[in-house]
Design an enzyme around this catalytic site. Structure first.
Site, PDB file in Angstrom:
ATOM      1  N   GLY A  46     -63.004  -6.285  -0.935  1.00 31.27           N
ATOM      2  CA  GLY A  46     -62.284  -6.096  -1.958  1.00 31.27           C
ATOM      3  C   GLY A  46     -60.705  -7.284  -2.282  1.00 31.27           C
ATOM      4  O   GLY A  46     -61.249  -8.042  -1.385  1.00 31.27           O
ATOM      5  N   GLN A  51     -54.447 -11.155  -6.592  1.00 26.40           N
ATOM      6  CA  GLN A  51     -55.125 -12.274  -5.929  1.00 26.40           C
ATOM      7  C   GLN A  51     -55.453 -13.079  -7.410  1.00 26.40           C
ATOM      8  O   GLN A  51     -55.678 -14.080  -6.673  1.00 26.40           O
ATOM      9  CB  GLN A  51     -56.200 -11.956  -5.577  1.00 26.40           C
ATOM     10  CG  GLN A  51     -55.954 -10.856  -3.990  1.00 26.40           C
ATOM     11  CD  GLN A  51     -56.755 -10.655  -2.933  1.00 26.40           C
ATOM     12  OE1 GLN A  51     -57.376  -9.099  -3.175  1.00 26.40           O
ATOM     13  NE2 GLN A  51     -56.822 -11.575  -1.652  1.00 26.40           N
ATOM     14  N   CYS A  92     -58.922 -11.857   4.299  1.00 27.26           N
ATOM     15  CA  CYS A  92     -58.623 -11.661   3.129  1.00 27.26           C
ATOM     16  C   CYS A  92     -59.321 -13.190   2.127  1.00 27.26           C
ATOM     17  O   CYS A  92     -59.262 -14.067   2.669  1.00 27.26           O
ATOM     18  CB  CYS A  92     -57.136 -12.010   2.945  1.00 27.26           C
ATOM     19  SG  CYS A  92     -56.655 -11.580   1.192  1.00 27.26           S
ATOM     20  N   LEU A  93     -60.038 -12.615   1.274  1.00 22.13           N
ATOM     21  CA  LEU A  93     -59.995 -14.002   0.286  1.00 22.13           C
ATOM     22  C   LEU A  93     -59.431 -15.054  -0.189  1.00 22.13           C
ATOM     23  O   LEU A  93     -59.696 -16.149  -0.527  1.00 22.13           O
ATOM     24  CB  LEU A  93     -60.559 -12.909  -0.988  1.00 22.13           C
ATOM     25  CG  LEU A  93     -61.905 -12.595  -1.134  1.00 22.13           C
ATOM     26  CD1 LEU A  93     -62.626 -11.663  -2.143  1.00 22.13           C
ATOM     27  CD2 LEU A  93     -63.296 -13.134   0.061  1.00 22.13           C
ATOM     28  N   HIS A 134     -55.303  -2.554   2.218  1.00 22.60           N
ATOM     29  CA  HIS A 134     -54.857  -4.359   2.712  1.00 22.60           C
ATOM     30  C   HIS A 134     -54.816  -4.091   1.807  1.00 22.60           C
ATOM     31  O   HIS A 134     -53.784  -4.878   0.514  1.00 22.60           O
ATOM     32  CB  HIS A 134     -56.143  -4.409   2.865  1.00 22.60           C
ATOM     33  CG  HIS A 134     -56.158  -5.724   2.822  1.00 22.60           C
ATOM     34  ND1 HIS A 134     -56.505  -6.690   3.900  1.00 22.60           N
ATOM     35  CD2 HIS A 134     -56.676  -6.517   1.730  1.00 22.60           C
ATOM     36  CE1 HIS A 134     -56.551  -8.564   3.414  1.00 22.60           C
ATOM     37  NE2 HIS A 134     -56.206  -8.368   2.547  1.00 22.60           N
ATOM     38  N   GLU A 135     -55.219  -3.760   0.129  1.00 19.57           N
ATOM     39  CA  GLU A 135     -55.604  -3.850  -1.555  1.00 19.57           C
ATOM     40  C   GLU A 135     -54.165  -3.246  -2.064  1.00 19.57           C
ATOM     41  O   GLU A 135     -53.836  -4.377  -2.889  1.00 19.57           O
ATOM     42  CB  GLU A 135     -56.672  -3.774  -1.825  1.00 19.57           C
ATOM     43  CG  GLU A 135     -58.181  -4.300  -1.333  1.00 19.57           C
ATOM     44  CD  GLU A 135     -58.316  -5.412  -0.764  1.00 19.57           C
ATOM     45  OE1 GLU A 135     -57.881  -6.428  -1.950  1.00 19.57           O
ATOM     46  OE2 GLU A 135     -58.918  -6.414  -0.304  1.00 19.57           O
ATOM     47  N   HIS A 138     -51.812  -6.029  -1.567  1.00 19.60           N
ATOM     48  CA  HIS A 138     -51.270  -6.859  -2.656  1.00 19.60           C
ATOM     49  C   HIS A 138     -50.905  -6.524  -3.312  1.00 19.60           C
ATOM     50  O   HIS A 138     -49.325  -7.148  -3.855  1.00 19.60           O
ATOM     51  CB  HIS A 138     -52.091  -7.499  -2.724  1.00 19.60           C
ATOM     52  CG  HIS A 138     -53.281  -8.037  -1.609  1.00 19.60           C
ATOM     53  ND1 HIS A 138     -52.457  -9.738  -1.336  1.00 19.60           N
ATOM     54  CD2 HIS A 138     -54.948  -8.392  -1.667  1.00 19.60           C
ATOM     55  CE1 HIS A 138     -53.617 -10.066  -0.603  1.00 19.60           C
ATOM     56  NE2 HIS A 138     -54.818  -9.293  -0.292  1.00 19.60           N
TER      57      HIS A 138
END
Ligand code: NI
Length: 173
Positions: A46, A51, A92-93, A134-135, A138
């Protein structure tokens, strides 16, 4: 298709709150495509626009085993949540190499617009439920490490700053 730069924690821009997308136009479709390419390239499931330093309510995800079921969610809103909660490991990226347990709703129903601008509803279970929550965090400026203890968070912050510095040093060498 372009690969976008992913902000790394503790970059303060990760705490910006995203604005709604007013119109799903060519810019938004290109952004969604670039975000998907960036997500697949980084081997993530994701990615939120926050991000990649675009503060609009847009996220992409693909939690399928074959990495061949991309989703684009524009202006996502959670319209139902299960009472049942579930803890699972998240990564997480924007916080590479760090994984830790977070508690989320086991099932969420999300209403969003797709890449074509059309509204749809999605009932997300399992990894997809984790991913969409999670996204969406963000998009509100929240990174998953903020669910962890202050001590853990400080350790992660220090580790990420060191990692970024080491990588920059290597790039110069
Ligand atoms: Ni993330």
């Amino acid at each position: 298709m372009a690969l976008l730069n992913i902000l790394r924690y503790p970059d303060p821009r990760l705490h910006n709150v995203a604005r709604p997308v007013e119109q799903v136009d060519d810019y938004i479709r290109q952004l969604a495509d670039d975000m998907l390419a960036t997500m697949y390239d980084a081997e993530g499931v994701g990615l939120a626009a926050t991000q990649v330093d675009v503060h609009l309510r847009l996220l992409v995800m693909d939690t399928s085993d074959g990495h061949n079921q991309p989703w684009v969610l524009i202006n996502p809103e959670i319209i139902a949540r299960s009472a049942e909660m579930r803890r699972s490991d998240e990564g997480c990226l924007s916080v590479p190499t760090i994984y830790d347990e977070v508690e989320r709703h086991a099932i969420v129903t999300v209403r969003a617009q797709g890449r074509d601008g059309q509204p749809f509803e999605l009932e997300a279970h399992d990894l997809m439920a984790v991913c969409v929550q999670h996204e969406m965090d963000h998009l509100l400026g929240k990174v998953f490490v903020e669910y962890l203890s202050p001590l853990k968070r400080e350790r992660i912050k220090t580790k990420m700053i060191k990692k970024t510095r080491d990588e920059m040093g290597r790039r110069r060498a």
